[in-house]
Scaffold this motif. Structure first.
Motif, PDB file in Angstrom:
ATOM      1  N   HIS A   8       0.849  -1.187   0.000  1.00  0.00           N
ATOM      2  CA  HIS A   8       0.000   0.000   0.000  1.00  0.00           C
ATOM      3  C   HIS A   8       0.884   1.236   0.000  1.00  0.00           C
ATOM      4  O   HIS A   8       2.051   1.172   0.357  1.00  0.00           O
ATOM      5  CB  HIS A   8      -0.997   0.018   1.166  1.00  0.00           C
ATOM      6  CG  HIS A   8      -0.395   0.185   2.527  1.00  0.00           C
ATOM      7  ND1 HIS A   8       0.081  -0.868   3.277  1.00  0.00           N
ATOM      8  CD2 HIS A   8      -0.195   1.298   3.288  1.00  0.00           C
ATOM      9  CE1 HIS A   8       0.532  -0.426   4.437  1.00  0.00           C
ATOM     10  NE2 HIS A   8       0.383   0.899   4.463  1.00  0.00           N
ATOM     11  N   VAL A   9       0.317   2.316  -0.433  1.00  0.00           N
ATOM     12  CA  VAL A   9       0.971   3.616  -0.399  1.00  0.00           C
ATOM     13  C   VAL A   9       0.137   4.474   0.538  1.00  0.00           C
ATOM     14  O   VAL A   9      -1.092   4.505   0.416  1.00  0.00           O
ATOM     15  CB  VAL A   9       1.027   4.248  -1.811  1.00  0.00           C
ATOM     16  CG1 VAL A   9       1.591   5.650  -1.747  1.00  0.00           C
ATOM     17  CG2 VAL A   9       1.834   3.377  -2.751  1.00  0.00           C
ATOM     18  N   ALA A  10       0.790   5.136   1.489  1.00  0.00           N
ATOM     19  CA  ALA A  10       0.058   5.914   2.482  1.00  0.00           C
ATOM     20  C   ALA A  10       0.428   7.394   2.401  1.00  0.00           C
ATOM     21  O   ALA A  10       1.598   7.744   2.259  1.00  0.00           O
ATOM     22  CB  ALA A  10       0.338   5.381   3.883  1.00  0.00           C
ATOM     23  N   ALA A  56      -7.437   0.511  -5.069  1.00  0.00           N
ATOM     24  CA  ALA A  56      -7.028   1.201  -6.295  1.00  0.00           C
ATOM     25  C   ALA A  56      -6.947   0.230  -7.472  1.00  0.00           C
ATOM     26  O   ALA A  56      -6.354   0.552  -8.498  1.00  0.00           O
ATOM     27  CB  ALA A  56      -5.681   1.903  -6.077  1.00  0.00           C
ATOM     28  N   GLY A  57      -7.519  -0.953  -7.340  1.00  0.00           N
ATOM     29  CA  GLY A  57      -7.574  -1.925  -8.433  1.00  0.00           C
ATOM     30  C   GLY A  57      -6.359  -2.837  -8.501  1.00  0.00           C
ATOM     31  O   GLY A  57      -5.258  -2.467  -8.126  1.00  0.00           O
ATOM     32  N   ASN A  58      -6.579  -4.061  -8.934  1.00  0.00           N
ATOM     33  CA  ASN A  58      -5.500  -5.035  -9.167  1.00  0.00           C
ATOM     34  C   ASN A  58      -4.637  -5.308  -7.942  1.00  0.00           C
ATOM     35  O   ASN A  58      -3.434  -5.533  -8.069  1.00  0.00           O
ATOM     36  CB  ASN A  58      -4.596  -4.578 -10.315  1.00  0.00           C
ATOM     37  CG  ASN A  58      -5.014  -5.144 -11.635  1.00  0.00           C
ATOM     38  OD1 ASN A  58      -5.858  -6.036 -11.697  1.00  0.00           O
ATOM     39  ND2 ASN A  58      -4.441  -4.631 -12.689  1.00  0.00           N
ATOM     40  N   GLY A  59      -5.209  -5.271  -6.762  1.00  0.00           N
ATOM     41  CA  GLY A  59      -4.444  -5.529  -5.545  1.00  0.00           C
ATOM     42  C   GLY A  59      -3.666  -4.324  -5.047  1.00  0.00           C
ATOM     43  O   GLY A  59      -2.892  -4.438  -4.089  1.00  0.00           O
ATOM     44  N   ASN A  60      -3.846  -3.168  -5.669  1.00  0.00           N
ATOM     45  CA  ASN A  60      -3.167  -1.944  -5.234  1.00  0.00           C
ATOM     46  C   ASN A  60      -4.037  -1.234  -4.206  1.00  0.00           C
ATOM     47  O   ASN A  60      -5.245  -1.103  -4.390  1.00  0.00           O
ATOM     48  CB  ASN A  60      -2.918  -1.024  -6.426  1.00  0.00           C
ATOM     49  CG  ASN A  60      -1.967  -1.651  -7.413  1.00  0.00           C
ATOM     50  OD1 ASN A  60      -0.796  -1.835  -7.122  1.00  0.00           O
ATOM     51  ND2 ASN A  60      -2.477  -2.003  -8.585  1.00  0.00           N
ATOM     52  N   VAL A  61      -3.402  -0.772  -3.149  1.00  0.00           N
ATOM     53  CA  VAL A  61      -4.131  -0.149  -2.060  1.00  0.00           C
ATOM     54  C   VAL A  61      -3.582   1.259  -1.819  1.00  0.00           C
ATOM     55  O   VAL A  61      -2.374   1.463  -1.706  1.00  0.00           O
ATOM     56  CB  VAL A  61      -4.018  -0.994  -0.770  1.00  0.00           C
ATOM     57  CG1 VAL A  61      -4.714  -0.310   0.398  1.00  0.00           C
ATOM     58  CG2 VAL A  61      -4.596  -2.386  -1.003  1.00  0.00           C
ATOM     59  N   LEU A  62      -4.500   2.215  -1.736  1.00  0.00           N
ATOM     60  CA  LEU A  62      -4.178   3.594  -1.412  1.00  0.00           C
ATOM     61  C   LEU A  62      -4.696   3.850   0.001  1.00  0.00           C
ATOM     62  O   LEU A  62      -5.868   3.591   0.286  1.00  0.00           O
ATOM     63  CB  LEU A  62      -4.841   4.540  -2.416  1.00  0.00           C
ATOM     64  CG  LEU A  62      -4.648   6.030  -2.195  1.00  0.00           C
ATOM     65  CD1 LEU A  62      -3.167   6.414  -2.199  1.00  0.00           C
ATOM     66  CD2 LEU A  62      -5.406   6.804  -3.261  1.00  0.00           C
ATOM     67  N   ALA A  63      -3.805   4.328   0.877  1.00  0.00           N
ATOM     68  CA  ALA A  63      -4.171   4.529   2.273  1.00  0.00           C
ATOM     69  C   ALA A  63      -3.900   5.976   2.690  1.00  0.00           C
ATOM     70  O   ALA A  63      -3.072   6.664   2.082  1.00  0.00           O
ATOM     71  CB  ALA A  63      -3.380   3.570   3.155  1.00  0.00           C
ATOM     72  N   PHE A  64      -4.595   6.394   3.731  1.00  0.00           N
ATOM     73  CA  PHE A  64      -4.421   7.739   4.268  1.00  0.00           C
ATOM     74  C   PHE A  64      -4.446   7.692   5.790  1.00  0.00           C
ATOM     75  O   PHE A  64      -5.111   6.838   6.370  1.00  0.00           O
ATOM     76  CB  PHE A  64      -5.552   8.664   3.799  1.00  0.00           C
ATOM     77  CG  PHE A  64      -5.516   8.972   2.336  1.00  0.00           C
ATOM     78  CD1 PHE A  64      -4.785  10.056   1.855  1.00  0.00           C
ATOM     79  CD2 PHE A  64      -6.209   8.177   1.430  1.00  0.00           C
ATOM     80  CE1 PHE A  64      -4.744  10.340   0.507  1.00  0.00           C
ATOM     81  CE2 PHE A  64      -6.174   8.454   0.077  1.00  0.00           C
ATOM     82  CZ  PHE A  64      -5.440   9.535  -0.389  1.00  0.00           C
ATOM     83  N   PHE A  65      -3.729   8.620   6.403  1.00  0.00           N
ATOM     84  CA  PHE A  65      -3.757   8.819   7.844  1.00  0.00           C
ATOM     85  C   PHE A  65      -4.344  10.189   8.143  1.00  0.00           C
ATOM     86  O   PHE A  65      -3.894  11.189   7.597  1.00  0.00           O
ATOM     87  CB  PHE A  65      -2.338   8.827   8.427  1.00  0.00           C
ATOM     88  CG  PHE A  65      -1.704   7.486   8.566  1.00  0.00           C
ATOM     89  CD1 PHE A  65      -1.921   6.714   9.703  1.00  0.00           C
ATOM     90  CD2 PHE A  65      -0.855   7.011   7.582  1.00  0.00           C
ATOM     91  CE1 PHE A  65      -1.290   5.485   9.850  1.00  0.00           C
ATOM     92  CE2 PHE A  65      -0.232   5.787   7.711  1.00  0.00           C
ATOM     93  CZ  PHE A  65      -0.448   5.013   8.846  1.00  0.00           C
ATOM     94  N   LEU A  88      -2.333   6.803 -11.384  1.00  0.00           N
ATOM     95  CA  LEU A  88      -3.227   5.646 -11.405  1.00  0.00           C
ATOM     96  C   LEU A  88      -3.563   5.309 -12.854  1.00  0.00           C
ATOM     97  O   LEU A  88      -3.857   6.201 -13.644  1.00  0.00           O
ATOM     98  CB  LEU A  88      -4.507   5.964 -10.624  1.00  0.00           C
ATOM     99  CG  LEU A  88      -4.294   6.371  -9.161  1.00  0.00           C
ATOM    100  CD1 LEU A  88      -5.568   6.963  -8.583  1.00  0.00           C
ATOM    101  CD2 LEU A  88      -3.825   5.180  -8.355  1.00  0.00           C
ATOM    102  N   LYS A  89      -3.531   4.036 -13.166  1.00  0.00           N
ATOM    103  CA  LYS A  89      -3.762   3.590 -14.545  1.00  0.00           C
ATOM    104  C   LYS A  89      -5.243   3.371 -14.811  1.00  0.00           C
ATOM    105  O   LYS A  89      -5.950   2.798 -13.978  1.00  0.00           O
ATOM    106  CB  LYS A  89      -2.993   2.285 -14.792  1.00  0.00           C
ATOM    107  CG  LYS A  89      -3.058   1.795 -16.212  1.00  0.00           C
ATOM    108  CD  LYS A  89      -2.198   0.549 -16.388  1.00  0.00           C
ATOM    109  CE  LYS A  89      -2.222   0.075 -17.830  1.00  0.00           C
ATOM    110  NZ  LYS A  89      -1.369  -1.097 -18.018  1.00  0.00           N
ATOM    111  N   VAL A  90      -5.684   3.827 -15.990  1.00  0.00           N
ATOM    112  CA  VAL A  90      -7.038   3.542 -16.471  1.00  0.00           C
ATOM    113  C   VAL A  90      -6.929   2.747 -17.767  1.00  0.00           C
ATOM    114  O   VAL A  90      -5.859   2.665 -18.372  1.00  0.00           O
ATOM    115  CB  VAL A  90      -7.875   4.828 -16.660  1.00  0.00           C
ATOM    116  CG1 VAL A  90      -8.056   5.554 -15.326  1.00  0.00           C
ATOM    117  CG2 VAL A  90      -7.278   5.747 -17.701  1.00  0.00           C
TER     118      VAL A  90
END
Length: 180
Positions: A8-10, A56-65, A88-90
């Protein structure tokens, strides 16, 4: 050893609920998970937070604090605003244009479509001030990427010595930059 993928990206957010609702409404992301503690598990320091996760699709995770006890978030004043972004890819151009229209209809200012040859993209900001890029691969992306990859080592070496843009792959942005 080899990294499998990004787990994930935070990023930091101003308001967790507003962020979840914006990403659901603007980018059709699913809200998948939330953690909240009064102590940071890795450091054990007292610091209440809400940690939210979006698909975020395809097992990609977008995270926030959300960090309510910390000073208001800012950005690095020495880094231009266009540098730090999340791309992000479309699927294709039609999808990109549909997102552009949707975002603009919701009052989001959108820059582009920008032609990077290998891919084409639009840019905008989320409610936290993070720059977001949506991009689709050009139908000829594989061939163009292979051509660009042939000169990557020479470009890196020249850049390292001169700190000036090597021209080996100038063709990538030729169409876009001739519009200046």
């Amino acid at each position: 050893m080899k990294i499998e993928q990004i787990h994930h990206v935070a990023y930091r957010c101003k308001d967790a609920k507003e962020t979840v609702e914006w990403y659901k409404r603007m980018l059709n992301m699913d809200y998948t998970l939330a953690f909240a503690e009064n102590h940071v598990p890795s450091t054990h320091e007292p610091d209440p937070y809400m940690h939210i996760f979006l698909d975020a699709g395809n097992g990609n995770v977008l995270a926030f604090f959300e960090l309510p006890t910390k000073p208001e978030m800012g950005r690095d004043p020495n880094t231009p605003v266009w540098v730090q972004h999340l791309a992000l890819k479309v699927k294709d151009r039609d999808t990109l244009l549909a997102y552009k229209e949707h975002l603009e209809s919701q009052g989001v200012e959108v820059l582009g479509v920008t032609d990077h040859s290998v891919f084409h993209s639009i840019y905008f900001f989320d409610p936290n001030g993070h720059r977001i890029e949506l991009a689709y691969d050009d139908p000829e992306a594989a061939a163009m990427a292979a051509r660009a990859a042939e000169v990557k080592e020479a470009m890196l070496e020249e850049w390292t010595k001169t700190k000036r843009a090597p021209r080996h792959a100038a063709w990538l942005h030729e169409k876009e930059l001739t519009r200046i």
